[in-house]
Design a protein around this motif. Structure first.
Motif, PDB file in Angstrom:
ATOM      1  N   THR A 183       0.869  -1.174   0.000  1.00 22.17           N
ATOM      2  CA  THR A 183       0.000   0.000   0.000  1.00 22.17           C
ATOM      3  C   THR A 183       0.906   1.225   0.000  1.00 22.17           C
ATOM      4  O   THR A 183       1.792   1.350   0.848  1.00 22.17           O
ATOM      5  CB  THR A 183      -0.905   0.031   1.245  1.00 22.17           C
ATOM      6  OG1 THR A 183      -1.818  -1.060   1.164  1.00 22.17           O
ATOM      7  CG2 THR A 183      -1.697   1.341   1.317  1.00 22.17           C
ATOM      8  N   THR A 201       1.701   2.006  -9.005  1.00 18.59           N
ATOM      9  CA  THR A 201       0.767   0.980  -9.491  1.00 18.59           C
ATOM     10  C   THR A 201       1.479   0.017 -10.431  1.00 18.59           C
ATOM     11  O   THR A 201       1.360  -1.206 -10.294  1.00 18.59           O
ATOM     12  CB  THR A 201      -0.418   1.644 -10.224  1.00 18.59           C
ATOM     13  OG1 THR A 201      -1.029   2.582  -9.338  1.00 18.59           O
ATOM     14  CG2 THR A 201      -1.436   0.618 -10.661  1.00 18.59           C
ATOM     15  N   ARG A 207      -2.503  -1.098  -3.623  1.00 19.03           N
ATOM     16  CA  ARG A 207      -3.347   0.074  -3.417  1.00 19.03           C
ATOM     17  C   ARG A 207      -2.497   1.330  -3.429  1.00 19.03           C
ATOM     18  O   ARG A 207      -1.419   1.349  -2.826  1.00 19.03           O
ATOM     19  CB  ARG A 207      -4.050  -0.005  -2.060  1.00 19.03           C
ATOM     20  CG  ARG A 207      -5.514  -0.322  -2.185  1.00 19.03           C
ATOM     21  CD  ARG A 207      -6.194  -0.278  -0.871  1.00 19.03           C
ATOM     22  NE  ARG A 207      -5.333  -0.729   0.208  1.00 19.03           N
ATOM     23  CZ  ARG A 207      -5.636  -0.567   1.491  1.00 19.03           C
ATOM     24  NH1 ARG A 207      -6.735   0.043   1.850  1.00 19.03           N
ATOM     25  NH2 ARG A 207      -4.815  -1.005   2.436  1.00 19.03           N
ATOM     26  N   LEU A 209      -2.927   5.419  -2.594  1.00 17.44           N
ATOM     27  CA  LEU A 209      -3.762   6.484  -2.024  1.00 17.44           C
ATOM     28  C   LEU A 209      -3.054   7.809  -2.259  1.00 17.44           C
ATOM     29  O   LEU A 209      -1.857   7.925  -1.982  1.00 17.44           O
ATOM     30  CB  LEU A 209      -3.950   6.273  -0.517  1.00 17.44           C
ATOM     31  CG  LEU A 209      -4.308   4.850  -0.046  1.00 17.44           C
ATOM     32  CD1 LEU A 209      -4.365   4.804   1.485  1.00 17.44           C
ATOM     33  CD2 LEU A 209      -5.636   4.404  -0.629  1.00 17.44           C
ATOM     34  N   ARG A 222      -7.332   9.956  -9.928  1.00 17.52           N
ATOM     35  CA  ARG A 222      -8.269   8.828 -10.070  1.00 17.52           C
ATOM     36  C   ARG A 222      -8.222   8.265 -11.486  1.00 17.52           C
ATOM     37  O   ARG A 222      -8.200   7.055 -11.674  1.00 17.52           O
ATOM     38  CB  ARG A 222      -9.702   9.288  -9.726  1.00 17.52           C
ATOM     39  CG  ARG A 222      -9.886   9.720  -8.286  1.00 17.52           C
ATOM     40  CD  ARG A 222     -10.051   8.550  -7.350  1.00 17.52           C
ATOM     41  NE  ARG A 222     -11.260   7.794  -7.658  1.00 17.52           N
ATOM     42  CZ  ARG A 222     -11.487   6.551  -7.260  1.00 17.52           C
ATOM     43  NH1 ARG A 222     -10.575   5.917  -6.545  1.00 17.52           N
ATOM     44  NH2 ARG A 222     -12.607   5.940  -7.568  1.00 17.52           N
ATOM     45  N   GLY A 225      -5.422   6.056 -12.078  1.00 15.32           N
ATOM     46  CA  GLY A 225      -5.415   4.753 -11.424  1.00 15.32           C
ATOM     47  C   GLY A 225      -5.311   4.758  -9.911  1.00 15.32           C
ATOM     48  O   GLY A 225      -5.263   3.686  -9.301  1.00 15.32           O
ATOM     49  N   ALA A 226      -5.262   5.933  -9.269  1.00  9.47           N
ATOM     50  CA  ALA A 226      -5.232   5.958  -7.802  1.00  9.47           C
ATOM     51  C   ALA A 226      -6.523   5.331  -7.267  1.00  9.47           C
ATOM     52  O   ALA A 226      -7.602   5.559  -7.819  1.00  9.47           O
ATOM     53  CB  ALA A 226      -5.090   7.385  -7.293  1.00  9.47           C
ATOM     54  N   ASP A 227      -6.412   4.541  -6.201  1.00  8.59           N
ATOM     55  CA  ASP A 227      -7.585   3.836  -5.681  1.00  8.59           C
ATOM     56  C   ASP A 227      -8.469   4.757  -4.858  1.00  8.59           C
ATOM     57  O   ASP A 227      -9.686   4.685  -4.928  1.00  8.59           O
ATOM     58  CB  ASP A 227      -7.126   2.651  -4.830  1.00  8.59           C
ATOM     59  CG  ASP A 227      -6.381   1.646  -5.689  1.00  8.59           C
ATOM     60  OD1 ASP A 227      -7.055   0.877  -6.381  1.00  8.59           O
ATOM     61  OD2 ASP A 227      -5.145   1.671  -5.704  1.00  8.59           O
ATOM     62  N   GLU A 228      -7.837   5.605  -4.042  1.00  8.46           N
ATOM     63  CA  GLU A 228      -8.603   6.564  -3.245  1.00  8.46           C
ATOM     64  C   GLU A 228      -7.808   7.854  -3.146  1.00  8.46           C
ATOM     65  O   GLU A 228      -6.565   7.834  -3.175  1.00  8.46           O
ATOM     66  CB  GLU A 228      -8.858   6.032  -1.832  1.00  8.46           C
ATOM     67  CG  GLU A 228      -9.874   4.918  -1.764  1.00  8.46           C
ATOM     68  CD  GLU A 228     -10.194   4.582  -0.315  1.00  8.46           C
ATOM     69  OE1 GLU A 228     -11.012   5.305   0.305  1.00  8.46           O
ATOM     70  OE2 GLU A 228      -9.610   3.615   0.200  1.00  8.46           O
ATOM     71  N   ARG A 248      -7.206   2.781   6.686  1.00  7.10           N
ATOM     72  CA  ARG A 248      -7.160   1.957   5.474  1.00  7.10           C
ATOM     73  C   ARG A 248      -6.029   0.934   5.493  1.00  7.10           C
ATOM     74  O   ARG A 248      -5.831   0.217   4.518  1.00  7.10           O
ATOM     75  CB  ARG A 248      -7.022   2.884   4.257  1.00  7.10           C
ATOM     76  CG  ARG A 248      -8.352   3.531   3.917  1.00  7.10           C
ATOM     77  CD  ARG A 248      -8.214   4.839   3.175  1.00  7.10           C
ATOM     78  NE  ARG A 248      -9.560   5.363   2.916  1.00  7.10           N
ATOM     79  CZ  ARG A 248     -10.331   5.951   3.849  1.00  7.10           C
ATOM     80  NH1 ARG A 248      -9.884   6.092   5.093  1.00  7.10           N
ATOM     81  NH2 ARG A 248     -11.546   6.371   3.537  1.00  7.10           N
TER      82      ARG A 248
END
Ligand SMILES: [Zn+2]
Ligand SMILES: [Zn+2]
Length: 368
Positions: A183, A201, A207, A209, A222, A225-228, A248
């Motif tokens: 992460t 990524t 993940r 963030l 986003r 490709g960022a998850d959050e 998280r």
């Protein structure tokens, strides 16, 4: 061929930009001249205009990440794979030149980005020495400058959408040593942070963030490709942002945190976001914006954290980042990061828009 070309000159910190005419350059033996297609207006140029970098030989022609067509060469020009680069080819080039290969940093430390002979187009090149910055109709490539062809399938907009942040973000991710299924938190959603998120990524993070602002840049994160994402303007309390990361990560913190903000106070906050025995990479503190206070016990020693700086990039990062862009550009929309393109005469506006974060990325294009 035109006998005079126009270029934007930054005469000194705080001074208005000037559009000046220069004699059309001719290549030195082993060198080349490019017809400029696009040049980046990057955060570094904002710093240059405020006089925040040491050793800048004003007046300069800014523009260190560039894309152009070969107009003329003096002798055969080759890329790193030995392919001949002929006039008409769309290329970019490694903005750093003059790295000596002979000094202690080059030979012993193998840290070419710390070589004292290193020079950078558009930053440490004076306008008195010629067209050595990209905010111009043509640019002169000195002998030994490393030229990279834009890979087939990519055009100038793709490459320039990645821009300076592409190899810088790539280098930061390499320094972080992202492992499969990590992460990763990226602090900052400017071009460096966005590219760090992309390469985290691609490096196998489970993940990614992104903590940043404004909303348009987080939306770009986003899409890339960022998850959050976390908007720091909506969550102004650093402790709440650290909680957001810990919530998280089962309370542990992230395996890797990459700082791409540029404000000193981001560093203690980022160290709070990283898990025990994790890795923290500082890439955003490109100018000296002051000090920050950390607690050596909690942030470093007991946390058993690895902290690494990441300064600039080398040819290897530029080359490899470009190959990955060629592989993934259909899926990862780097080109959409280019928010606005400006004519040379509007360089001052482009700089102001960049400083005001009105754009994700601004380009100067002599032909528009
Ligand atoms: Zn050296
Ligand atoms: Zn830059």
């Amino acid at each position: 061929m035109a006998d005079a070309v126009r270029a934007v000159v930054m005469t000194g910190p705080g001074q208005p930009l000037e559009l000046r005419r220069f004699a059309a350059p001719r290549p030195e033996p082993g060198g080349a001249v490019l017809e400029m297609v696009a040049s980046e207006v990057c955060g570094t140029d904002v710093h240059l205009h405020h006089g925040r970098l040491a050793g800048v030989p004003y007046p300069i022609i800014p523009g260190h990440i560039n894309c152009g067509r070969i107009l003329e060469t003096a002798g055969a020009l080759h890329d790193v794979e030995g392919r001949t680069l002929a006039p008409g080819r769309l290329v970019t080039f490694f903005d750093v030149f003059g790295t000596c290969g002979e000094c202690w940093y080059c030979l012993v430390a193998k840290a070419g980005t710390r070589c004292p002979k290193r020079r950078v187009y558009g930053i440490t090149t004076s306008a008195a020495d010629g067209l050595l910055g990209g905010w111009a109709e043509q640019i002169e490539l000195k002998p030994g400058v490393k030229v990279l062809p834009i890979p087939d399938g990519l055009d100038a907009e793709d490459f320039m959408g990645g821009g300076c942040g592409l190899p810088t973000g790539f280098h930061a991710v390499e320094r972080a040593g992202v492992a499969l299924a990590d992460t990763v938190v990226v602090q900052g959603s400017g071009p460096v942070g966005l590219n760090a998120a992309v390469f985290a990524t691609l490096a196998g993070a489970a993940r990614v963030l992104v903590v940043g602002a404004p909303a348009a840049r987080l939306a770009a994160a986003r899409r890339l490709g960022a998850d959050e994402v976390l908007d720091i303007t909506a969550v102004p309390d650093p402790a709440a942002r650290v909680r957001w990361v810990r919530e998280r990560t089962a309370g542990r913190g992230a395996d890797v945190v990459i700082e791409a903000v540029g404000r000193p106070e981001a560093v203690p906050e980022g160290l709070e976001m990283v898990r025990d025995a994790g890795t923290y990479v500082v890439v955003g503190q490109y100018t000296d914006a002051g000090d920050a206070t950390i607690n050596p016990h909690t942030h470093l020693n007991r946390r058993h954290v690895t902290v690494r700086g990441s300064w600039g990039f080398e040819f290897t990062h530029f080359h490899r980042a470009l190959q990955l862009m060629a592989r993934h550009a259909r899926r990862i929309p780097w080109r959409e990061l280019v928010t606005r393109q400006y004519a040379l005469e509007d360089a001052g506006r482009a700089l102001a828009d960049m400083e005001g974060l009105a754009v994700v990325k601004a380009l100067l294009r002599p032909a528009i």
